[in-house]
Design a protein around this motif. Structure first.
Motif, PDB file in Angstrom:
ATOM      1  N   ALA A  41       9.185 -30.390  31.417  1.00 52.77           N
ATOM      2  CA  ALA A  41       8.005 -29.316  31.094  1.00 52.77           C
ATOM      3  C   ALA A  41       7.668 -29.148  29.664  1.00 52.77           C
ATOM      4  O   ALA A  41       6.816 -28.589  29.454  1.00 52.77           O
ATOM      5  N   LYS A 164      11.930 -28.675  35.068  1.00 51.44           N
ATOM      6  CA  LYS A 164      12.470 -27.906  34.513  1.00 51.44           C
ATOM      7  C   LYS A 164      14.046 -28.464  34.284  1.00 51.44           C
ATOM      8  O   LYS A 164      14.859 -27.719  33.783  1.00 51.44           O
ATOM      9  N   THR A 166      16.139 -29.356  36.562  1.00 47.07           N
ATOM     10  CA  THR A 166      17.126 -29.678  37.719  1.00 47.07           C
ATOM     11  C   THR A 166      16.771 -30.703  38.453  1.00 47.07           C
ATOM     12  O   THR A 166      16.069 -31.328  38.988  1.00 47.07           O
TER      13      THR A 166
END
Length: 179
Positions: A41, A164, A166
């Motif tokens: 991001a 993000k 993850t």
């Protein structure tokens, strides 16, 4: 669903250079929208533009094919997809599909399917017999590939990070172009 018409075209290296800023905007928008396409991001427009421009030599040499879709009336960039043919002697019959992106404003118009169809038709003309790709398990893209005739191979846990950071499993698909 509106009656927006789209034009899907394979782009030259020169066209890729001219479209790099628009493609950068689409990539940043896609990443900011949560799609796992290989970037985090924190992706900045300048970094995105540089990434697209770094592809120009491969497009010029035929090691990569890029398509864009544009909203016909406005000429606005609506989507893109890439095909990277294998270059090894034992793999020249296959290619990898990557970076299928459709602008949020253009989703729901079957544009992703049109981009894939253009890619598959070109791949078949090029003599490729097998295409492969991976996508985040459970994503809308996974449902698209299933709906357009791709075969699920399986999934790999913690394969890629979302924007993000993850980790998520990735589903591997293939499609035979042999009719």
């Amino acid at each position: 669903m509106s009656s927006t018409a789209y034009v899907v075209d394979e782009v030259t290296a020169e066209e890729l250079d001219r479209s790099a800023e628009e493609l950068a905007g689409l990539l940043v928008e896609t990443v900011n929208g949560g799609a796992s396409v290989g970037f985090l991001a924190s992706l900045e427009p300048g970094e995105s533009s540089a990434w697209w421009r770094a592809l120009i030599p491969d497009v010029a040499a035929g090691r990569l094919v890029v398509w864009t879709a544009r909203a016909e009336a406005a000429g606005r960039l609506a989507g893109t997809v890439q095909l990277r043919p294998a270059t090894t002697a034992n793999g020249r019959r296959r290619g990898e599909v990557a970076k299928l992106m459709v602008h949020p404003a253009d989703r729901g118009h079957r544009l992703a399917g049109r981009l894939l169809a253009a890619l598959e038709e070109r791949a078949a003309r090029w003599g490729l017999r097998l295409l492969v790709l991976d996508t985040e398990t459970g994503s809308p893209a996974e449902r698209l590939y299933e709906a357009t005739g791709w075969t699920r191979v399986g999934s790999v846990p913690d394969y890629a990070a979302d924007p993000k950071g993850t980790l998520h499993p990735t589903t591997i698909f293939f499609k035979s172009l042999v009719r």
